[in-house]
Scaffold this motif. Sequence first.
Motif, PDB file in Angstrom:
ATOM      1  N   ASP A  93       0.807  -1.223   0.000  1.00 34.20           N
ATOM      2  CA  ASP A  93       0.000   0.000   0.000  1.00 34.20           C
ATOM      3  C   ASP A  93       0.842   1.276   0.000  1.00 34.20           C
ATOM      4  O   ASP A  93       0.304   2.372   0.074  1.00 34.20           O
ATOM      5  N   PRO A 211       5.285   8.463   5.127  1.00 35.33           N
ATOM      6  CA  PRO A 211       4.622   8.384   3.830  1.00 35.33           C
ATOM      7  C   PRO A 211       4.509   9.762   3.171  1.00 35.33           C
ATOM      8  O   PRO A 211       4.457  10.780   3.861  1.00 35.33           O
ATOM      9  N   ALA A 212       4.501   9.788   1.840  1.00 30.58           N
ATOM     10  CA  ALA A 212       4.355  11.054   1.112  1.00 30.58           C
ATOM     11  C   ALA A 212       2.888  11.391   0.882  1.00 30.58           C
ATOM     12  O   ALA A 212       2.546  12.509   0.537  1.00 30.58           O
ATOM     13  N   LEU A 213       2.044  10.380   1.055  1.00 33.98           N
ATOM     14  CA  LEU A 213       0.600  10.601   0.934  1.00 33.98           C
ATOM     15  C   LEU A 213      -0.063  10.170   2.220  1.00 33.98           C
ATOM     16  O   LEU A 213       0.302   9.159   2.807  1.00 33.98           O
ATOM     17  N   GLU A 214      -1.080  10.936   2.595  1.00 36.54           N
ATOM     18  CA  GLU A 214      -1.817  10.626   3.816  1.00 36.54           C
ATOM     19  C   GLU A 214      -3.214  10.212   3.350  1.00 36.54           C
ATOM     20  O   GLU A 214      -3.969  11.040   2.826  1.00 36.54           O
ATOM     21  N   VAL A 215      -3.534   8.943   3.489  1.00 41.74           N
ATOM     22  CA  VAL A 215      -4.833   8.456   3.014  1.00 41.74           C
ATOM     23  C   VAL A 215      -5.914   8.856   4.018  1.00 41.74           C
ATOM     24  O   VAL A 215      -5.808   8.573   5.204  1.00 41.74           O
ATOM     25  N   ILE A 216      -6.949   9.534   3.533  1.00 40.45           N
ATOM     26  CA  ILE A 216      -8.058   9.922   4.415  1.00 40.45           C
ATOM     27  C   ILE A 216      -9.070   8.788   4.463  1.00 40.45           C
ATOM     28  O   ILE A 216      -9.451   8.326   5.520  1.00 40.45           O
ATOM     29  N   ASP A 217      -9.487   8.321   3.313  1.00 35.15           N
ATOM     30  CA  ASP A 217     -10.341   7.137   3.274  1.00 35.15           C
ATOM     31  C   ASP A 217     -10.339   6.497   1.890  1.00 35.15           C
ATOM     32  O   ASP A 217      -9.869   7.090   0.923  1.00 35.15           O
TER      33      ASP A 217
ATOM     34  N   THR B 111       8.191  15.027  -2.713  1.00 39.21           N
ATOM     35  CA  THR B 111       6.847  15.067  -2.144  1.00 39.21           C
ATOM     36  C   THR B 111       5.992  13.980  -2.775  1.00 39.21           C
ATOM     37  O   THR B 111       6.463  13.217  -3.620  1.00 39.21           O
ATOM     38  N   GLY B 112       4.734  13.917  -2.355  1.00 43.38           N
ATOM     39  CA  GLY B 112       3.838  12.884  -2.874  1.00 43.38           C
ATOM     40  C   GLY B 112       3.123  13.327  -4.132  1.00 43.38           C
ATOM     41  O   GLY B 112       3.053  14.511  -4.434  1.00 43.38           O
ATOM     42  N   ASN B 141      -9.285   8.934  -1.197  1.00 44.11           N
ATOM     43  CA  ASN B 141      -9.159  10.356  -0.872  1.00 44.11           C
ATOM     44  C   ASN B 141      -7.893  10.528  -0.066  1.00 44.11           C
ATOM     45  O   ASN B 141      -7.698   9.857   0.945  1.00 44.11           O
ATOM     46  N   ALA B 142      -7.023  11.426  -0.525  1.00 44.41           N
ATOM     47  CA  ALA B 142      -5.734  11.560   0.152  1.00 44.41           C
ATOM     48  C   ALA B 142      -5.237  12.999   0.143  1.00 44.41           C
ATOM     49  O   ALA B 142      -5.605  13.792  -0.728  1.00 44.41           O
ATOM     50  N   ARG B 143      -4.428  13.299   1.131  1.00 45.05           N
ATOM     51  CA  ARG B 143      -3.696  14.570   1.166  1.00 45.05           C
ATOM     52  C   ARG B 143      -2.229  14.261   0.930  1.00 45.05           C
ATOM     53  O   ARG B 143      -1.767  13.154   1.237  1.00 45.05           O
ATOM     54  N   VAL B 144      -1.520  15.230   0.408  1.00 40.91           N
ATOM     55  CA  VAL B 144      -0.082  15.055   0.221  1.00 40.91           C
ATOM     56  C   VAL B 144       0.613  15.562   1.482  1.00 40.91           C
ATOM     57  O   VAL B 144       0.276  16.639   1.992  1.00 40.91           O
ATOM     58  N   SER B 145       1.552  14.778   2.008  1.00 36.44           N
ATOM     59  CA  SER B 145       2.189  15.149   3.278  1.00 36.44           C
ATOM     60  C   SER B 145       3.150  16.328   3.138  1.00 36.44           C
ATOM     61  O   SER B 145       3.296  17.120   4.048  1.00 36.44           O
TER      62      SER B 145
END
Lengths: 251, 318
Positions: A93, A211-217, B111-112, B141-145
């Motif tokens: 993932d 992680p470079a992306l933070e999964v919200i949902d 970055t992401g 749904n995602a944000r970039v850190s």
Amino acid sequence: MKIITCVKRVPATTTRVVIDASTKSLDPTGVEFLLNPYDEFAVEQALQVAAAHEGSTVTAISLGNAAAQKELRTVLAMGADDAVLLTNDLALDADVTTTARILAEAIRGREFDLLFFGKQAVDNDAHGVGPAVATMLGVPCLTEVVKFELDGDKVICEREVEGGREILESPLPCAITCQKGLNEPRYANLKGIMKAKKKPLEITEVDLGAPALEVIDLLPPADRPAGRIIGEGAAAVAELVDALRNEAKVL
Amino acid sequence: MSNILVLLETRDGSLRPASLEALGAARKTVDELGGGTVTALSYEAFDADAALLGAAGADNVLIAGAAQHSAEGAAATCTRVAKELGSVAVLLAASVRGKDLTARIAAGLETGCVPDCTAITVADGRMVFTRPIYAGKGMLNARVSGAVAVASLRGNFFAAASRDAAAEIGETSAEASKSVVREVAAKSGGRPDVAEANIVVAGGRGMGDADNWAMLEAIADQLPGAAIGASRAVVDSGIRSHSEQVGQTGKTVAPELYIAAGISGAIQHLAGMNNSKCIVAINKDADAPIFTAATYGIVGDINEVLPVLAEELSKLQN
Ligand SMILES: Cc1cc2nc3c(=O)[nH]c(=O)nc-3n(C[C@H](O)[C@H](O)[C@H](O)COP(=O)(O)OP(=O)(O)OC[C@H]3O[C@@H](n4cnc5c(N)ncnc54)[C@H](O)[C@@H]3O)c2cc1C
Ligand SMILES: Nc1ncnc2c1ncn2[C@@H]1O[C@H](COP(=O)(O)O)[C@@H](O)[C@H]1O
């Protein structure tokens, strides 16, 4: 030639997706996993280049969970010389940048002339890990390649873009991402499978880091509004055209 | 004041339409973030239309003026300009070239990235990106850190702005590249690319022989701007070219009208077209899964239905 090919363990595309809310990911229970289909083109190309250049080696590298040994054994059975599994329970993932960072770190310590990737992994369809690894390593990357030719110390490739075809050229070392049509991947035969059991498969635990992306949902897609069957055969065409014009207003 | 950088895509000196959608998305996002500027960047030389780019959403345009496309060069230039401007996001079209560039730019900016995005929203002052994964069976749904987000945008999901403003045109330098594009051969034939068309007339294995495709061509001829699409089964059999393949591993399309003739509707095909506004399915099997995605369906044989459809459409044109 020193050749490295990066391969991923992915769920079959026909998988019925059940989302595990706690991991915000696919619930792997009962899911069939396999070698990413595009990585078969990458492995095949690597093996063909190696066969044409005596003394070449092909190393397969994968970032995956412990189960991903299975896909690496498949690649060894196809003919790769050795394999490296960078392992972490959450590896499948990991986002594109994170995956690329870990692969690039593993490759940096090695000598290579060519890196082969699939054009996309069919779980997240990012088309990104190959070009990102190449950028991190400071080598060119030619993507979605359907024709590959090695001419001395340069590579000449072809790819299709919207409305046309491009011919790309790069010096070695470089990375290539493989599109369907490039070659016909071989099957691992019984002899290959037997030999693969004795080939080196190095397993190294890795830390995925931040992680470079933070999964919200992760949510199921919205349902399409139900459509309707207008009728049967040629007799229904007039009503269809009327609906397209006056109801959907697309004509 | 936020800045969003949009990397434009040009071919033979003309702008690809998807770039205008990216400018619109950037404008809307910047406004939702509380205001700021939108900068358009072209790696290649091109004769920028200040009114068109301004209307679509750009405040200013930077042209690096390279003689030719290069993913390496374009990504490095975009990375440098994003750093210079302190951009909060870099947006571009999710075309073949765009997908190639997205992850490189993110790698350059450490970055992401969110490839093939279908929506951008702003919540609590932060951008949230939506994208389909698992062949469209999940929406992430995602944000970039990191401090800057990189996203490529799926065609027909974002709209160009329509402002009464002209963009200011300037220059920047182009980064070099080790790899080069030696030749670009334009596809012959007058139809637009399937990924860029507003109407797609697509066929599957149920079309039968290559000769039968004249029936689909005849329908496309009656629909201005229509492109031809194909299922993978047809592409694999060599009847149609790979550039026409629609689906998870082909092109993703979301036209106003998608006509699917003799296509069963496998999940990998649906992943590439089920966001089309209106879907028409023509299939002799009433239980074919394509009917679950269709807005309108006709159960019938293509040999019977398609000629009549071409005729009815020609009546409309006259
Ligand atoms: C990893 C992976 C990726 C894939 N990617 C893609 C992709 O990107 N795009 C894609 O399309 N597929 C893709 N596939 C393949 C996909 O699974 C299907 O095999 C394919 O879409 C089937 O094509 P089809 O609908 O044309 O053929 P079929 O499934 O054979 O369907 C033919 C249909 O035509 C109908 N028919 C037959 N004769 C007539 C007639 N005379 N009149 C009217 N109807 C008729 C039949 O009822 C049937 O429904 C992928 C598969 C995998 C494993
Ligand atoms: N976890 C991984 N381990 C090894 N290679 C990977 C991994 N993820 C992606 N790749 C490679 O990058 C290609 C593109 O993947 P993606 O960018 O995820 O679509 C794949 O076809 C693989 O060759």
